[in-house]
Write a protein that holds these residues in place. Structure first.
Motif, PDB file in Angstrom:
ATOM      1  N   THR A 174     -33.328   6.021 -31.446  1.00 14.95           N
ATOM      2  CA  THR A 174     -34.514   6.323 -30.682  1.00 14.95           C
ATOM      3  C   THR A 174     -35.024   4.588 -30.511  1.00 14.95           C
ATOM      4  N   LEU A 175     -34.312   3.518 -30.861  1.00 17.25           N
ATOM      5  CA  LEU A 175     -34.153   2.570 -30.857  1.00 17.25           C
ATOM      6  C   LEU A 175     -33.676   1.449 -29.384  1.00 17.25           C
ATOM      7  N   LEU A 176     -32.275   2.716 -28.844  1.00 25.05           N
ATOM      8  CA  LEU A 176     -31.260   2.555 -28.399  1.00 25.05           C
ATOM      9  C   LEU A 176     -32.261   3.209 -27.036  1.00 25.05           C
ATOM     10  N   THR A 177     -33.293   3.951 -27.259  1.00 27.31           N
ATOM     11  CA  THR A 177     -34.143   4.681 -26.196  1.00 27.31           C
ATOM     12  C   THR A 177     -35.019   3.713 -25.713  1.00 27.31           C
ATOM     13  N   SER A 178     -35.562   3.172 -26.258  1.00 22.18           N
ATOM     14  CA  SER A 178     -36.136   2.518 -26.680  1.00 22.18           C
ATOM     15  C   SER A 178     -36.153   1.089 -25.668  1.00 22.18           C
ATOM     16  N   PHE A 179     -34.716   0.538 -26.653  1.00 19.82           N
ATOM     17  CA  PHE A 179     -34.703  -0.766 -25.680  1.00 19.82           C
ATOM     18  C   PHE A 179     -34.024  -0.121 -24.058  1.00 19.82           C
ATOM     19  N   ILE A 180     -33.493   0.435 -23.612  1.00 22.43           N
ATOM     20  CA  ILE A 180     -33.608   1.579 -22.387  1.00 22.43           C
ATOM     21  C   ILE A 180     -34.534   1.635 -21.293  1.00 22.43           C
ATOM     22  N   ILE A 181     -35.885   1.895 -21.985  1.00 20.67           N
ATOM     23  CA  ILE A 181     -36.766   1.830 -21.332  1.00 20.67           C
ATOM     24  C   ILE A 181     -37.442   0.651 -21.629  1.00 20.67           C
ATOM     25  N   ALA A 182     -37.151  -0.655 -22.028  1.00 20.63           N
ATOM     26  CA  ALA A 182     -37.793  -1.807 -21.912  1.00 20.63           C
ATOM     27  C   ALA A 182     -37.626  -2.359 -21.312  1.00 20.63           C
TER      28      ALA A 182
END
Length: 252
Positions: free
Chosen positions: A77-85
């Protein structure tokens, strides 16, 4: 008594801290939203689909650590958040260095942020939808009937992150090629001359980064070589180098 140089240095540190804080806050904000909906478990299940599709029916992945079932989905989830942001993070980096850029350099920076973000995400998408599906089925076809594959979720995450980064960086090759020509570090003619070395280097990198099978190596080396050619095409269209400070002063 502080000198103007010290004041400038301190102001740069304050500005850097502010930009870093905004970047971190943007990632954390997206992380909280994703944590609440759809949730880490759903996100990890989506990430695990290529592997699960290659396993025997009703076979699941395993978690060998005590807190692994919690930590791995949170990391995903943190990795996905970084990609989105990522666009916001890159914009903060651009905003920090923008005051030191010339006007024509600033015009190049924003398209660079957009294109690099898009290409990195395209690289990850290619890895997820094409590479994983092909490689996992290829590897599963070699498993003896006496073995039931049950990959560990933490090992799977480490593998996936390595592959995502490798393919994300690979898809940035056109931008790197264009920047090399645009900054005057090399020329389109020189890039064409070293094409053979680039092809060899692509397969060497693929052999190091990807699993020890021919298919995954070709799936990385092939796009790398193709994107190198795409970069040369775009570099040839905009091959005029950026003006240096000395050039601008000479014209004024």
């Amino acid at each position: 008594m502080t000198t103007p140089t010290n004041d400038t240095f301190i102001s740069h540190l304050v500005e850097l801290r502010s930009r870093l804080l905004k970047a971190v806050v943007s990632v954390l904000a997206v992380f909280i939203l994703l944590f609440l909906f759809p949730g880490p478990s759903v996100i990890y299940d989506f990430l695990a689909q290529p592997m699960l599709a290659s396993l025997p029916q009703d076979t699941r992945m395993i978690a060998t650590g005590v807190i692994t079932p919690f930590m791995v989905p949170v990391k995903v989830t943190l990795l996905t958040s970084f990609i989105i942001a990522l666009p916001i993070v890159l914009y903060q980096a651009w905003a920090f260095i923008a005051p030191g850029l010339y006007t024509h350099e600033k015009r190049l920076a924003l398209p660079l942020i957009f294109s690099s973000t898009l290409l990195f995400i395209l690289g990850m998408a290619f890895c997820y939808f094409v590479v994983f599906k092909t490689v996992f089925h290829f590897i599963a076809s070699f498993a003896p009937d006496s073995i039931t594959p049950a990959p560990d979720i933490e090992a799977y995450l480490n593998f996936v992150m390595t592959m995502f980064i490798a393919f994300g960086i690979t898809f940035e090759v056109p931008i790197a090629v264009v920047l090399l020509v645009k900054t005057g570090l090399t020329s389109v003619k020189k890039l064409r001359e070293i094409r053979g070395y680039v092809i060899v280097g692509a397969f060497v990198i693929a052999a190091v980064v990807t699993p020890p099978d021919v298919i995954s190596q070709f799936l990385l080396a092939g796009p790398l070589c193709l994107l190198y050619e795409v970069g040369i095409i775009f570099a040839n269209l905009i091959k005029q180098p950026l003006k240096t400070e000395a050039d601008i002063e000479a014209e004024s």
